[in-house]
Design an enzyme around this catalytic site. Structure first.
Site, PDB file in Angstrom:
ATOM      1  CG  HIS A  96     -16.513  39.514  37.056  1.00  0.00           C
ATOM      2  ND1 HIS A  96     -15.558  39.642  36.069  1.00  0.00           N
ATOM      3  CD2 HIS A  96     -17.037  40.761  37.215  1.00  0.00           C
ATOM      4  CE1 HIS A  96     -15.490  40.892  35.667  1.00  0.00           C
ATOM      5  NE2 HIS A  96     -16.371  41.595  36.334  1.00  0.00           N
ATOM      6  CE  LYS A 139     -19.326  40.512  33.034  1.00  0.00           C
ATOM      7  NZ  LYS A 139     -18.047  40.637  33.748  1.00  0.00           N
ATOM      8  CG  ASP A 180     -32.845  25.327  22.489  1.00  0.00           C
ATOM      9  OD1 ASP A 180     -33.443  25.408  23.578  1.00  0.00           O
ATOM     10  OD2 ASP A 180     -33.327  25.708  21.407  1.00  0.00           O
ATOM     11  CG  HIS A 228     -16.550  46.583  30.711  1.00  0.00           C
ATOM     12  ND1 HIS A 228     -17.367  45.480  30.649  1.00  0.00           N
ATOM     13  CD2 HIS A 228     -16.150  46.685  31.998  1.00  0.00           C
ATOM     14  CE1 HIS A 228     -17.478  44.940  31.846  1.00  0.00           C
ATOM     15  NE2 HIS A 228     -16.756  45.659  32.692  1.00  0.00           N
ATOM     16  CE  LYS A 279     -14.615  42.534  31.637  1.00  0.00           C
ATOM     17  NZ  LYS A 279     -14.143  43.519  32.469  1.00  0.00           N
ATOM     18  CG  ASP A 286       2.850  35.760  18.037  1.00  0.00           C
ATOM     19  OD1 ASP A 286       3.130  36.916  18.397  1.00  0.00           O
ATOM     20  OD2 ASP A 286       3.555  34.768  18.316  1.00  0.00           O
TER      21      ASP A 286
END
Length: 487
Positions: free
Chosen positions: A226, A228, A233, A405, A407, A412
Site C-alpha cells: 500500500h 506510495k 537520483d 483520500h 491520510k 498541536d
C-alpha cells in the site's frame, strides 16, 4: 445393521475430527494475542460458518508472508543493521533536539530503529493534483541516474499517461527505472498496453504480492503493498496518499467524486532512509539485492531545527505494531489539538479509547472523513464508531462532494504525520505502509491551512441528529461493526 454401525462410526469420527480442528484453530486465534475484538470476530466467523470459517481464517486471518519471503526478510536484517550503524557515524545529520510534543515519538523511533531524528531536510506539502503531477514529471525529466517507484494503484489515463511518457523518455536516455505495483490495486494496469510500452522501453516493472487463489496455502491472500513512494537520483523522494491516478478518470462509476490527496516532496538525508526501505521491499519481493544509497554524499548541510523527520515503515517482516505505537504515542502527547484526515475510519480499540481520552482531558480532537465512500462495508463500519466518538467529545466532520483520500495527523500545530496509513485495522496491522513523521512548525502551518480548507467544505456531525437517526441504520451499523476488526 453392520452398515448402520459403520455409518455411525464414520459420522462420529468426522464430527470428532471437525471439532478437533475447531479447537486447534480457536487456540491458534487466541495465542496470536491480537486485540480482543479481532479475536472475538474471528471466533464467531469460525463457529457460525462451518469449514468455510476455518478456511477464511487461514486465508485471511494471519499476516503470514510465505516461507520464501520470511527467509528473505531474515537474510536482509544484518545488511539493514549494518547500514543503520553506518548512518549513525554521520552524527551531524541526526538530532535529539526536538519539540516537546514530538519527543516521545522520536524516542520511540530511536529505541525501535536505532536512529534519532534526521535533520536538514527540505520538504514541501503538495495538495493540488495537477501540481503534484507537474512536480513529479519535472523531477523525472531531470533525473540522471535512477528512479524507483512503488504504488498501490497505477491507473492509465490523463496525467498518469504523462508520468508514463516521462518515465519512458528517462529510460531511453539511460536512467534506470524500477517500478513496483500491487497485484490487486494495479491489476488492470498490469495487463494494459501502457505497461507493455514501459517494459519495452526498458522500465523494470514488478507485480507485487500476486493474487492467486492457490497461494493462500503459503501466504495470506489479501496482503497489500500500500506504499506510495518515488525516489529520484537518491536525492528527491515523495510519499503521501496519492496513487498514480488522474482523479478525473478514476472510479467515476462509484459516484463519490474525485479523490482528494496530498503528497510530500522531500530532499536531503531523509531520502537515504527512503532508499533503504525501497531496497528492502525490492529484495523481499524479487530476492534480488539493490545497492543501498550512498550515505550523505548528496545531503545538504543540516539546518538547526529545520524539518526534523523520521520515516516509519510497517508491514509483515517489519517491526510489529510500530505504526500503531506511533499513533498512540502521538495522541497521548497532544496537549491542545489533534486533527485527523482519513478516508476509512475503523480504529482499533486502543486508538478509539486514546482519542476519546484526549478529548476528555481538554484536547480538541477533530476527525475529517469523506461523506461518500468507495467501500460500502467501510462506510457502515465507520458509522458504528460515531456514537462512542461523539459521546467522548470528539468532533466529527464529513467532507462534501469528493472523496477525501488524504491520510494525515496534525498534533498541536507542530507535529505532522503524513503518509499512506488509514485509521483502519488493515493499515494498522496488515498492509505495507509508510508514514513521514515531521517535527516542524512551518510545515505544520502549511498542513493546518490545508486542513482548514477541508473543514470549510465539511459538515459537522451533530450529536443530537445522530442519535435520532432511523432504527434501521442502527441495525446495519451493528451488522458491519461485526466485520470491523477484519476490514
Amino acid at each position: 445393521m453392520h452398515f448402520t454401525s459403520f455409518h455411525a462410526l464414520i459420522s462420529s469420527l468426522i464430527f470428532l475430527f471437525y471439532w478437533l480442528i475447531i479447537v486447534a484453530t480457536t487456540l491458534r486465534v487466541v495465542f496470536k494475542r491480537r486485540p480482543t475484538t479481532y479475536v472475538i470476530a474471528w471466533m464467531l466467523v469460525i463457529y457460525i460458518l462451518p469449514i468455510v470459517g476455518i478456511i477464511l481464517y487461514f486465508a485471511l486471518g494471519e499476516a503470514h508472508l510465505g516461507q520464501q519471503r520470511v527467509k528473505r526478510a531474515q537474510k536482509m536484517r544484518p545488511t539493514i543493521s549494518k547500514f543503520i550503524n553506518k548512518l549513525n557515524e554521520f552524527s551531524n545529520i541526526f538530532t535529539s533536539n526536538v519539540s516537546s510534543v514530538s519527543k516521545p515519538i522520536f524516542q520511540l523511533c530511536k529505541h525501535q530503529t536505532g536512529l534519532d531524528g534526521i535533520n536538514g531536510n527540505h520538504i514541501e506539502l503538495l495538495s493540488n493534483t495537477n501540481d503534484i503531477f507537474d512536480r513529479l514529471i519535472e523531477d523525472i525529466n531531470q533525473a540522471t541516474s535512477n528512479i524507483e517507484m512503488v504504488f498501490y494503484i497505477w491507473n492509465k489515463g490523463g496525467r498518469a499517461d504523462d508520468v508514463e511518457n516521462a518515465l519512458i523518455q528517462a529510460s531511453k536516455r539511460g536512467v534506470v527505472c524500477r517500478l513496483m505495483v500491487d497485484s490487486a490495486g494495479s491489476r488492470h494496469f498490469i495487463r494494459t498496453d501502457a505497461s507493455k510500452r514501459m517494459r519495452e522501453a526498458g522500465i523494470i516493472i514488478i507485480e507485487v504480492l500476486k493474487v492467486n487463489l492457490f497461494r493462500f496455502m503459503f501466504r495470506r491472500l489479501d496482503l497489500r503493498q500500500h506504499r506510495k513512494v518515488v525516489i529520484i537520483d537518491n536525492y528527491i523522494s515523495y510519499t503521501g496518499s496519492m496513487n498514480i491516478v488522474d482523479p478525473r478518470y478514476f472510479k467515476q462509476n462509484k459516484h463519490v467524486g474525485e479523490w482528494v490527496d496530498i503528497m510530500v516532496r522531500m530532499n536531503g538525508p531523509i531520502t537515504t532512509l527512503m532508499g533503504a526501505i525501497y531496497a528492502s521491499d525490492w529484495e523481499l519481493e524479487t530476492g534480488k539485492r539493490l545497492s543501498l544509497p550512498q550515505i550523505t554524499d548528496f545531503a545538504e548541510p543540516p539546518e538547526e531545527k529545520k524539518h526534523i523527520m523520521q520515516l516509519i515503515a510497517s508491514g509483515p517482516g517489519y517491526m510489529e505494531n510500530m505504526i500503531h505505537q506511533v499513533l498512540l504515542t502521538a495522541i497521548y502527547s497532544a496537549q491542545e489539538q489533534i486533527i485527523f484526515t482519513t478516508p476509512y475510519l475503523v480504529p482499533s480499540d486502543d486508538i478509539l479509547h486514546a482519542v476519546c481520552t484526549a478529548a476528555q482531558r481538554g484536547v480538541e480532537v477533530i476527525i475529517i472523513i469523506p461523506k461518500k465512500n468507495d467501500s460500502l462495508m467501510v462506510k457502515w463500519a465507520s458509522r458504528a464508531f460515531f456514537s462512542e466518538l461523539l459521546d467522548g467529545g470528539v468532533k466529527l466532520y464529513q467532507f462534501n462532494d469528493n472523496l477525501l483520500h488524504s491520510k494525515s495527523v496534525l498534533i498541536d500545530k507542530q507535529l505532522s504525520l503524513v503518509g499512506t496509513v488509514n485509521l483502519d485495522m488493515r493499515s494498522l496491522w496488515l498492509n505495507f505502509e509508510i508514514t513521514a513523521v515531521i517535527d516542524d512548525a512551518e510545515f505544520a502551518q502549511s498542513l493546518f491551512t490545508l486542513l482548514q480548507t477541508y473543514l470549510a467544505n465539511s459538515d459537522e456531525v451533530s450529536t443530537k441528529e445522530w442519535k435520532n437517526r432511523p432504527v434501521w441504520q442502527h441495525v446495519v451499523e451493528r451488522l458491519f461493526y461485526f466485520f470491523a476488526p477484519l476490514l
